[in-house]
Structures are given as structure tokens and as C-alpha cells.
Design a protein around this motif. Structure first.
Motif, PDB file in Angstrom:
ATOM      1  N   MET A 483       0.831  -1.199   0.000  1.00 32.58           N
ATOM      2  CA  MET A 483       0.000   0.000   0.000  1.00 32.58           C
ATOM      3  C   MET A 483       0.865   1.250   0.000  1.00 32.58           C
ATOM      4  O   MET A 483       0.599   2.214  -0.739  1.00 32.58           O
ATOM      5  N   ALA A 484       1.919   1.265   0.814  1.00 36.17           N
ATOM      6  CA  ALA A 484       2.801   2.433   0.894  1.00 36.17           C
ATOM      7  C   ALA A 484       3.443   2.732  -0.455  1.00 36.17           C
ATOM      8  O   ALA A 484       3.526   3.896  -0.876  1.00 36.17           O
ATOM      9  N   LYS A 485       3.900   1.703  -1.150  1.00 36.52           N
ATOM     10  CA  LYS A 485       4.517   1.910  -2.471  1.00 36.52           C
ATOM     11  C   LYS A 485       3.507   2.479  -3.463  1.00 36.52           C
ATOM     12  O   LYS A 485       3.830   3.378  -4.250  1.00 36.52           O
ATOM     13  N   ASP A 486       2.276   1.961  -3.431  1.00 30.99           N
ATOM     14  CA  ASP A 486       1.250   2.455  -4.348  1.00 30.99           C
ATOM     15  C   ASP A 486       0.902   3.915  -4.047  1.00 30.99           C
ATOM     16  O   ASP A 486       0.716   4.721  -4.965  1.00 30.99           O
ATOM     17  N   LEU A 487       0.802   4.258  -2.781  1.00 28.51           N
ATOM     18  CA  LEU A 487       0.473   5.638  -2.411  1.00 28.51           C
ATOM     19  C   LEU A 487       1.589   6.592  -2.813  1.00 28.51           C
ATOM     20  O   LEU A 487       1.326   7.703  -3.296  1.00 28.51           O
ATOM     21  N   LEU A 488       2.839   6.176  -2.640  1.00 28.81           N
ATOM     22  CA  LEU A 488       3.966   7.016  -3.049  1.00 28.81           C
ATOM     23  C   LEU A 488       3.973   7.223  -4.555  1.00 28.81           C
ATOM     24  O   LEU A 488       4.201   8.329  -5.049  1.00 28.81           O
ATOM     25  N   ARG A 489       3.730   6.125  -5.293  1.00 29.47           N
ATOM     26  CA  ARG A 489       3.724   6.222  -6.753  1.00 29.47           C
ATOM     27  C   ARG A 489       2.637   7.164  -7.235  1.00 29.47           C
ATOM     28  O   ARG A 489       2.804   7.879  -8.226  1.00 29.47           O
ATOM     29  N   ALA A 490       1.518   7.190  -6.527  1.00 25.62           N
ATOM     30  CA  ALA A 490       0.392   8.025  -6.941  1.00 25.62           C
ATOM     31  C   ALA A 490       0.480   9.443  -6.391  1.00 25.62           C
ATOM     32  O   ALA A 490      -0.354  10.287  -6.725  1.00 25.62           O
ATOM     33  N   GLY A 491       1.483   9.730  -5.544  1.00 24.59           N
ATOM     34  CA  GLY A 491       1.607  11.067  -4.985  1.00 24.59           C
ATOM     35  C   GLY A 491       0.541  11.388  -3.956  1.00 24.59           C
ATOM     36  O   GLY A 491       0.225  12.556  -3.702  1.00 24.59           O
ATOM     37  N   ILE A 492      -0.026  10.363  -3.319  1.00 28.38           N
ATOM     38  CA  ILE A 492      -1.069  10.557  -2.302  1.00 28.38           C
ATOM     39  C   ILE A 492      -0.415  10.851  -0.955  1.00 28.38           C
ATOM     40  O   ILE A 492       0.541  10.182  -0.559  1.00 28.38           O
ATOM     41  N   LYS A 493      -0.922  11.855  -0.249  1.00 25.50           N
ATOM     42  CA  LYS A 493      -0.378  12.242   1.049  1.00 25.50           C
ATOM     43  C   LYS A 493      -1.463  12.161   2.130  1.00 25.50           C
ATOM     44  O   LYS A 493      -2.650  12.316   1.851  1.00 25.50           O
ATOM     45  N   PHE A 494      -1.027  11.939   3.365  1.00 22.72           N
ATOM     46  CA  PHE A 494      -1.910  11.942   4.531  1.00 22.72           C
ATOM     47  C   PHE A 494      -1.405  13.045   5.452  1.00 22.72           C
ATOM     48  O   PHE A 494      -0.394  12.895   6.135  1.00 22.72           O
ATOM     49  N   ALA A 495      -2.095  14.203   5.432  1.00 23.46           N
ATOM     50  CA  ALA A 495      -1.638  15.390   6.154  1.00 23.46           C
ATOM     51  C   ALA A 495      -2.172  15.394   7.583  1.00 23.46           C
ATOM     52  O   ALA A 495      -3.379  15.276   7.803  1.00 23.46           O
ATOM     53  N   ILE A 496      -1.266  15.553   8.551  1.00 24.34           N
ATOM     54  CA  ILE A 496      -1.609  15.535   9.970  1.00 24.34           C
ATOM     55  C   ILE A 496      -1.736  16.967  10.493  1.00 24.34           C
ATOM     56  O   ILE A 496      -0.862  17.810  10.279  1.00 24.34           O
ATOM     57  N   THR A 497      -2.840  17.238  11.190  1.00 25.61           N
ATOM     58  CA  THR A 497      -3.082  18.554  11.784  1.00 25.61           C
ATOM     59  C   THR A 497      -3.575  18.386  13.211  1.00 25.61           C
ATOM     60  O   THR A 497      -4.328  17.453  13.512  1.00 25.61           O
ATOM     61  N   ARG A 498      -3.139  19.301  14.088  1.00 28.08           N
ATOM     62  CA  ARG A 498      -3.674  19.326  15.464  1.00 28.08           C
ATOM     63  C   ARG A 498      -4.622  20.512  15.590  1.00 28.08           C
ATOM     64  O   ARG A 498      -4.244  21.644  15.285  1.00 28.08           O
ATOM     65  N   ILE A 499      -5.851  20.241  16.012  1.00 31.54           N
ATOM     66  CA  ILE A 499      -6.857  21.298  16.137  1.00 31.54           C
ATOM     67  C   ILE A 499      -7.473  21.244  17.542  1.00 31.54           C
ATOM     68  O   ILE A 499      -7.419  20.207  18.208  1.00 31.54           O
ATOM     69  N   PRO A 500      -8.057  22.372  18.019  1.00 27.57           N
ATOM     70  CA  PRO A 500      -8.721  22.367  19.325  1.00 27.57           C
ATOM     71  C   PRO A 500      -9.865  21.358  19.352  1.00 27.57           C
ATOM     72  O   PRO A 500     -10.634  21.248  18.405  1.00 27.57           O
ATOM     73  N   LYS A 501      -9.980  20.624  20.445  1.00 29.52           N
ATOM     74  CA  LYS A 501     -11.029  19.614  20.578  1.00 29.52           C
ATOM     75  C   LYS A 501     -12.262  20.241  21.225  1.00 29.52           C
ATOM     76  O   LYS A 501     -12.170  20.819  22.320  1.00 29.52           O
TER      77      LYS A 501
END
Length: 535
Positions: A483-501
Motif C-alpha cells: 500500500m505504501a509503495k502504491d500511495l507514493l507512486r500516486a503522490g497521495i499524502k496523509f496530512a496531519i493537523t492538530r486542532i482544538p477539541k
């Protein structure tokens, strides 16, 4: 032609004269006037060594444009690969030509090059290119060699010429190796670039020798002195000092700890001739070349005397840190996929130890964000990806040739023209009854067939095919790594953000957002490596 039209191709290190630019624009104007259905040509220009006096790339390109105009083929592009060795780098791995061969093959029909040794130097590379051209329906043409892949004899000639080119390249390698072997035994400097701190000087006898380069000598003496103090300065600290003082590093760049250590570890600083160690080791270092008298061969005045240099090595050894559990690429799952939403830096897995217990966490390497629980992030990523892409079919990019469809379309067009002409008044089918009725049915059938032909199917093109398997099915087999190789090849990113709960500024929660490119379908497609047999 106006001066505004005089434009040269943007190639680093190549300067076109006004006369050459004018000639190029004139050749382009002639080429642009060719019919739209002319065969399409890609021009390939290559040179191993590019110097200020280099003119052959310009001559190659102009000659190729002339030949294309003579052959009445439309030029769709020029692949320029300068400072590239044909012996070391095959056509499909070169920066410009490789992009055309791997991704833009449908855009051209014939590949032009100036001479065979400007294209390939290894017979294996040529054989791979012949197979590739045969499979995709391409042709090769050389200006100065009898090459034509449309005939069997042409392919034989190509193989024979490539064999001679490979022999010549091997002979050149033997001559160069022989020169280096002779150079090792000489106290004069014959070939090669001296290490940092030295420069070449030509004596009255016309022979070269090494001498100190004053500004670099002063830098090294300062660095060596700082490291041999009672409380030595660290190498990284010295790099920061040099960079702040705007003192250029090797090749004019910035100073880095690794590059400075390599310089300081080189026994060439003692004035001895050196060569690269041939013993298997992770970190190969230069070693001294010894003469027949059992002494090091000296080729330069020392920057650091042998005793001082030996002491310097002990200091560098004491500063070296050995990490018992070094970071490895596999330590972080989805490396390059999980990023920080603020700085876009990669999240990596880190380790902390407290009271004898190890703790693992994910953290942005750039902005030093707060640590995240790796398993929670990985789980959220996998679940989101499966939800968004799990049912997407696994597709394969294949090369489709339009030659048969083009041929059939021409036959259909010719048939329609024939029946329309003969059904017109005075034609042999315009007599009513069974003959005319049959001819009209045939004409309608041909017109229906022409309408059903997709114009795209007449072109050479990339198409996507699939066998019914989804990415969910594939990832169940290949696991997280797949899965990681496929996501890298496709340029897919998972962006992490911290927001107030729940609106509470003092309490934060982590949110991940899946960023999918618009052309993800094409990016995810599995591409067959047409040149894998050459590796």
C-alpha cells in the motif's frame, strides 16, 4: 527574419550564435509547413563531455533538423542529453531521452540520432532498443550510419555497428586505465582532479605538479588546529563557522559535516598519492600508494605532516558516534506519505526511553511537531485509504498501436468514396433494382462502421486495462508495504493537523486528511518496465 525570432533552445552550457539560431529557425519554419499527417520524428542529441569549446551538440541538432526536412518528417521534439556517457547510461535512463521513451512514446514514430556512438555504445543496449522499437512500431535512423529497422538486413547492420562501437569503447577504457596505472608510479601529476587544498601548476618543463591553493590551505589549517586543541571544536560546529563566514566549500557549495570529514580523512593531505581502497567496506576510504622503495609516493607538499594527520584521525575517531539501533528506512511505515499539514515535512518514527522503557512516536522532521501515536496514525491512514480507494480497480498501462485501425479507416473511406461515386447519376450502381439496393446497403454499412471508429483508436497511445481485481484485494496480499509503495507512486499524502477539541484551545486532537491528486487514476496505474530485460 527579425531579431525577435532569434531564439536558442534553453540548454545549460551551450551558447548558440546568431547565425546558428537563424539557421535553426529557418529549418523549423520549413518543418512546420509539412502536412499534418507526416511521420513524426524525435531528435536525440548526446555528448559525453561538455566544455566551453563544445560545438558538436549544436551541429548535431542542425544536421538532424536538415535530415528531417529532407525525409519530410515532422519534428515533435528534441531530447538533449549533454555530459552523459553512452557507455554508462543507456538511452532509457537518460534524463531527456528517457522521458520520451518511457512516457511519451505515442508522440513520435521515428528516432533520429547523429551517429550510432552518439546513441549507444553497448551492443546489449542496442538490442534492447531494437526489441522496444519492434514492439511499439518505431524506427531508428542515423545520419551517418546505414540504419533502418524496417528491414532485417538493416537490423543486422545496426548490431554489427554497435559491436564495433562497444569494442572501441572498451579500448578507450583500457587506454584510460593504463594511463591511471602509469600515473600511480609518477611523482608528477598527470591526470585527475586534485583534492581540496591543492591546485595544479605547470612547470617550465611543461609538466604539471601539485601546489597549495592558498585560500583552501588556510581553511584546512584553521580546521585542523581547531580539532587538535585540548578541547576540540566539533566538525559540525566548524561547518557552521565556515558557512557564517561565507567561505565556499568544495565545488563552491555549503560546508557539511560529511564532506569535511571526507577531506580530513584523506591521506592526500600529507602530500602522498592516493587511490580508492578496493577492500569490501561500507565506508571506502582513500589509501596511500606505495612506491617500489617501500615509501609513499609524494606528489605534493603536505598540508598536514604525517604525525599530525595520524593524531587528527584519532580525534575524528573519538568524535564518531556508533548508534546501536540506527534508524532505517523501514522503521517508519508510510514514509513520504504521512506529512505535516503546516510545513509539509515527513513524519518519521522516533524512539524515547524513560525508566528503562522505550516509547515510539511519530514526529515531523522539519517543524518538530508534537509526537503522535504511530499505531493510531497508521490505522487512521489505512482505514481512510481503503474507504476512498479500496474499490478502485487495479489498472495497468499498456501501449496500444493504432496502425490496424488507421489502415481499416482508410479502406472504409476509400469504399465510401467508391460507392458514393458509382451511386451518383451515371454511375454503374445507379440503375435501380437489386444492384442499386445492394450498393446502398453496403454504403450505409461502411458509413456506420466509420462512425463507430473512435478517432483515438487510430493513434498510438497509452490505454488503461484491468482484470477485475481491486486495490483492496491487492493490499490484502501485499500488505502495508505494498500500500505504501502504491500511495507514493500516486503522490497521495496523509496530512496531519492538530486542532482544538470541542472548541477548547487547551485540548487538541489529531486530524488526518487524505490528499489525492486529480490524476490519481493515471498515477496509480501499474506501468510495465519495457527495458527490464536490460538490467
Amino acid at each position: 527574419m527579425t531579431s525577435a525570432a532569434l531564439t536558442a533552445p534553453p540548454v545549460v552550457g551551450i551558447t548558440w550564435s546568431a547565425v546558428e539560431i537563424a539557421e535553426l529557425n529557418e529549418l523549423k519554419a520549413i518543418n512546420e509547413a509539412l502536412p499534418e499527417d507526416s511521420p513524426r520524428a524525435l531528435l536525440s542529441v548526446r555528448l559525453s563531455i561538455l566544455t566551453e569549446d563544445t560545438t558538436s551538440p549544436i551541429r548535431q541538432e542542425l544536421d538532424l533538423w536538415k535530415q528531417a526536412n529532407t525525409d519530410r518528417v515532422s519534428v515533435v521534439g528534441v531530447a538533449r542529453d549533454l555530459n552523459v556517457s553512452a557507455t554508462k547510461v543507456p538511452p532509457w535512463k537518460r534524463k531527456d531521452l528517457g522521458e520520451w521513451l518511457n512516457n511519451r512514446a505515442p508522440e513520435f514514430d521515428v528516432l533520429y540520432f547523429w551517429k550510432l556512438d552518439r546513441f549507444v555504445r553497448r551492443i546489449l543496449d542496442l538490442q534492447v532498443m531494437i526489441e522496444w522499437c519492434t514492439k511499439l512500431g518505431k524506427n531508428l535512423k542515423s545520419l551517418n550510419d546505414p540504419i533502418d529497422l524496417s528491414s532485417q538486413i538493416g537490423q543486422t547492420i545496426v548490431s554489427l555497428i554497435a559491436g564495433m562501437a562497444e569494442i572501441e569503447a572498451a579500448n578507450t577504457g583500457v587506454r584510460v586505465a593504463s594511463l591511471w596505472q602509469h600515473n600511480k608510479t609518477q611523482e608528477k601529476w598527470l591526470v585527475g582532479n586534485p583534492v581540496y587544498g591543492y591546485t595544479t601548476e605547470r612547470g617550465e618543463d611543461g609538466k604539471y605538479s601539485l601546489a597549495h591553493r592558498p585560500e583552501e590551505y588556510r581553511v584546512l589549517r584553521y580546521v585542523i588546529g581547531a580539532l587538535l586543541r585540548e578541547k576540540p571544536t566539533t566538525v559540525n560546529r566548524l561547518c557552521k563557522i565556515l558557512n557564517r563566514a561565507r567561505i565556499p566549500g568544495p565545488n563552491g557549495g555549503q560546508w557539511h559535516g560529511t564532506s569535511l570529514r571526507i577531506i580530513l580523512r584523506n591521506p592526500a593531505l600529507t602530500g602522498a598519492r592516493t587511490e580508492m581502497s578496493t577492500t569490501p567496506a561500507k565506508n571506502k576510504r582513500s589509501q596511500i600508494v606505495w612506491g617500489t622503495d617501500g615509501k609513499p609516493i609524494r606528489v605534493a607538499p603536505p598540508i598536514s605532516e604525517q604525525d599530525e594527520w595520524d593524531q587528527l584521525q584519532k580525534v575524528l575517531d573519538s568524535m564518531s558516534r556508533i548508534n546501536g539501533n540506527p534508524w532505517t528506512p523501514g522503521a517508519t511505515q508510510f514514509l513520504g506519505v504521512i506529512i505535516c499539514s503546516q510545513c509539509e515535512g515527513n513524519y518519521t518514527k522516533r524512539t524515547n526511553q524513560s525508566r528503562g522503557k522505550k516509547y515510539f512516536y511519530l514526529r515531523c522532521r522539519k517543524c518538530k511537531s508534537a509526537g503522535e501515536n504511530p499505531e493510531e496514525i497508521y490505522t487512521a491512514l489505512v482505514e481512510t485509504v481503503l474507504e476512498e480507494l479500496g474499490d478502485h480497480p487495479v489498472e495497468y498501462r499498456e501501449y496500444a498501436r493504432g496502425e490496424k485501425t488507421r489502415k481499416r479507416l482508410k479502406e472504409v473511406e476509400a469504399g465510401i468514396e467508391h460507392y458514393m461515386k458509382e451511386l451518383a447519376p451515371g454511375g454503374k450502381f445507379a440503375r435501380g433494382g437489386f444492384v442499386q439496393e445492394t450498393a446502398e446497403k453496403t454504403l450505409n454499412s461502411l458509413m456506420d462502421e466509420m462512425a463507430a471508429i473512435d478517432p483515438e483508436s487510430t493513434k498510438d497511445r497509452w490505454i488503461l486495462t484491468h482484470g477485475g481485481k481491486t486495490y483492496r484485494d491487492q493490499w490484502e496480499t501485499s500488505g502495508v508495504e505494498g500500500m505504501a509503495k502504491d500511495l507514493l507512486r500516486a503522490g497521495i499524502k496523509f496530512a496531519i493537523t492538530r486542532i482544538p477539541k470541542d472548541g477548547d484551545e487547551e485540548v487538541e486532537e489529531t486530524v488526518g486528511e487524505l490528499l489525492i491528486p486529480d490524476d490519481v487514476k493515471e498515477r496509480l496505474a501499474i506501468r510495465e518496465d519495457a527495458f527490464s530485460s536490460s538490467f
